[in-house]
Design a protein around this motif. Structure first.
Motif, short mmCIF file in Angstrom:
data_model
loop_
_atom_site.label_atom_id
_atom_site.label_comp_id
_atom_site.label_asym_id
_atom_site.label_seq_id
_atom_site.Cartn_x
_atom_site.Cartn_y
_atom_site.Cartn_z
N ARG A 1 -12.92 2.73 4.37
CA ARG A 1 -12.61 3.45 5.42
C ARG A 1 -13.14 4.95 5.31
NH1 ARG A 1 -6.59 3.51 7.29
NH2 ARG A 1 -7.63 4.65 8.82
N LEU A 2 -12.79 5.49 4.07
CA LEU A 2 -13.43 6.98 3.79
C LEU A 2 -14.76 7.14 3.75
CD1 LEU A 2 -10.58 7.79 1.05
CD2 LEU A 2 -10.65 8.41 3.29
N LEU A 3 -15.57 5.96 3.50
CA LEU A 3 -16.90 6.06 3.25
C LEU A 3 -17.69 5.59 4.59
CD1 LEU A 3 -17.36 4.47 -0.13
CD2 LEU A 3 -18.07 6.62 0.27
N ALA A 4 -16.78 5.36 5.60
CA ALA A 4 -17.52 4.94 6.83
C ALA A 4 -18.45 6.19 7.54
CB ALA A 4 -16.36 4.23 7.98
N ASP A 5 -19.33 5.73 8.20
CA ASP A 5 -20.04 6.76 8.90
C ASP A 5 -19.28 7.62 9.81
OD1 ASP A 5 -22.22 6.14 7.34
OD2 ASP A 5 -23.03 4.75 8.99
N GLN A 6 -18.11 7.26 10.46
CA GLN A 6 -17.32 7.82 11.40
C GLN A 6 -15.93 7.68 10.81
OE1 GLN A 6 -18.38 7.54 15.58
NE2 GLN A 6 -16.07 7.33 15.94
N HIS A 7 -15.23 8.90 10.97
CA HIS A 7 -13.61 9.01 10.59
C HIS A 7 -13.14 9.09 12.10
CE1 HIS A 7 -13.95 10.63 6.14
NE2 HIS A 7 -13.97 9.47 6.41
N SER A 8 -12.06 8.44 12.35
CA SER A 8 -11.15 8.47 13.64
C SER A 8 -10.67 10.04 13.59
CB SER A 8 -10.05 7.78 13.50
OG SER A 8 -9.09 7.79 12.65
N LEU A 9 -10.48 10.70 14.70
CA LEU A 9 -10.00 11.99 14.76
C LEU A 9 -8.71 12.21 13.87
CD1 LEU A 9 -10.88 14.62 15.77
CD2 LEU A 9 -9.89 14.22 17.86
N PRO A 10 -7.60 11.42 14.14
CA PRO A 10 -6.47 11.53 13.41
C PRO A 10 -6.88 11.37 11.81
CG PRO A 10 -6.05 10.08 15.21
CD PRO A 10 -7.70 10.32 14.86
N LEU A 11 -7.46 10.67 11.43
CA LEU A 11 -7.78 10.32 9.91
C LEU A 11 -8.50 11.79 9.48
CD1 LEU A 11 -7.85 9.26 7.31
CD2 LEU A 11 -10.10 8.20 7.98
N SER A 12 -9.49 12.36 10.30
CA SER A 12 -10.30 13.48 10.18
C SER A 12 -9.29 14.58 9.90
CB SER A 12 -11.36 13.73 10.84
OG SER A 12 -12.21 14.81 10.44
N ILE A 13 -8.45 14.87 10.97
CA ILE A 13 -7.59 16.01 10.90
C ILE A 13 -6.69 15.79 9.51
CG2 ILE A 13 -5.56 16.91 12.05
CD1 ILE A 13 -6.83 16.17 14.61
N ALA A 14 -6.16 14.70 9.33
CA ALA A 14 -5.31 14.61 8.04
C ALA A 14 -6.09 14.86 6.92
CB ALA A 14 -4.79 13.31 7.75
N LEU A 15 -7.38 14.42 6.64
CA LEU A 15 -8.19 14.76 5.61
C LEU A 15 -8.51 16.41 5.34
CD1 LEU A 15 -10.49 11.67 5.64
CD2 LEU A 15 -8.76 12.07 3.91
N HIS A 16 -8.83 17.05 6.57
CA HIS A 16 -8.83 18.45 6.77
C HIS A 16 -7.49 19.19 6.06
CE1 HIS A 16 -12.34 17.42 9.25
NE2 HIS A 16 -12.87 18.79 8.83
N LEU A 17 -6.25 18.82 6.65
CA LEU A 17 -5.31 19.64 6.41
C LEU A 17 -4.39 19.34 4.94
CD1 LEU A 17 -4.24 19.89 10.10
CD2 LEU A 17 -5.75 21.54 8.84
N VAL A 18 -4.37 17.99 4.77
CA VAL A 18 -3.34 17.74 3.65
C VAL A 18 -3.75 18.34 2.54
CG1 VAL A 18 -2.79 15.81 2.10
CG2 VAL A 18 -2.88 15.40 4.58
N PRO A 19 -4.98 18.81 1.93
CA PRO A 19 -5.19 19.53 0.78
C PRO A 19 -4.54 20.89 0.88
CG PRO A 19 -7.22 18.09 1.54
CD PRO A 19 -6.33 17.91 2.60
N GLY A 20 -4.86 21.70 2.05
CA GLY A 20 -4.16 22.85 2.14
C GLY A 20 -2.66 22.97 2.08
#
Length: 270
Positions: free
Chosen positions: A22-41
């Motif tokens: 799922r992480l290596l797919a060419d496209q992330h869903s918007l909810p997944l992408s938002i989580a991947l952007h914000l969780v590290p912060g």
């Protein structure tokens, strides 16, 4: 005599299954992408409050060192995670197929011609918007529990001795000045941005906005950070070359950290 057919050879390794796929797919869903952007912060803030802030207070050092520690404790595992994805895909620790925009399509001369103006843009705008940051801090973010100052470079060092400030700046230079912004670019521009193709031309703006929001430790800088940071991700996306945003981001942070350390060494502050 009929010639034997040559079997088709695929150039791409098949994606692994499970979460790695799922992480290596060419496209992330918007909810997944938002989580991947914000969780590290969010994790950086949590680590700062629970571990780094008590530590630097105990040894008498300013908050800047605590944030450097918190960033290291989260961003280094993020880089390890990218390498793990590379191992799942390639059978060895690498970033091939994990990061995009790494084929270097932009010539060296064109790259320099883009990066230098970007460094000037980001450097000038980040200083020019200090008053904007102070306005947002004083009117909306004085309640933030992990800081009581905002808007100026020297504020985090108030009350610290000259030797402590200089030591902090020298320690932080290779971390917050070079290596940590570099990891951020690999993650946010090389891994996340290319996996938002469904957003089309909005992808670099959304990526920049989420990256700015990821800085939960300085929310009052959100507006100005979107303004002065956007050209780097946009040009990296447009040219499919991550070196553009790396050059801008690391160029500015390394220059700022170096000048700060020199100014402190020359007793120009605090």
């Amino acid at each position: 005599m009929k010639k034997a057919q040559t079997p088709t050879v695929t150039t791409e390794d098949p994606l692994p299954g499970g979460i790695a796929g799922r992480l290596l797919a060419d496209q992330h869903s918007l909810p997944l992408s938002i989580a991947l952007h914000l969780v590290p912060g969010a994790l950086i803030v949590a680590v700062y409050m629970l571990i780094a802030e008590p530590l630097v207070k105990a040894i008498g050092y300013p908050p800047l060192l605590g944030w450097a520690i918190a960033l290291c404790l989260i961003l280094i595992p993020v880089l390890v995670g990218l390498l793990w994805l590379g191992r799942k895909r390639n059978g060895r620790f690498s970033l091939r197929g994990v990061l995009h925009y790494t084929d270097r399509p932009v010539s060296r001369g064109k790259l320099v011609a883009m990066v230098i103006p970007l460094i000037v843009w980001m450097g000038v705008l980040s200083f020019a918007t200090v008053s904007v940051n102070k306005f947002f801090f004083q009117n909306f973010f004085t309640w933030v529990p992990f800081t009581d100052k905002g808007g100026t470079f020297t504020a985090p060092f108030d009350g610290a001795s000259h030797s402590v400030v200089l030591t902090t700046l020298v320690i932080c230079l290779p971390l917050t000045g070079i290596s940590l912004p570099f990891i951020e670019e690999l993650y946010f521009r090389g891994f996340l941005l290319p996996r938002l193709p469904q957003l089309g031309r909005w992808a670099p703006l959304v990526n920049t906005a989420l990256f700015s929001l990821y800085h939960f430790w300085s929310p009052w800088v959100f507006v100005s950070r979107v303004i002065f940071f956007f050209p780097g991700p946009w040009l990296a996306w447009k040219n499919k070359d991550i070196r553009v945003s790396i050059g801008m981001h690391v160029g500015v942070t390394s220059l700022t950290a170096t000048l700060g350390a020199i100014a402190c060494a020359l007793n120009l502050f605090p």
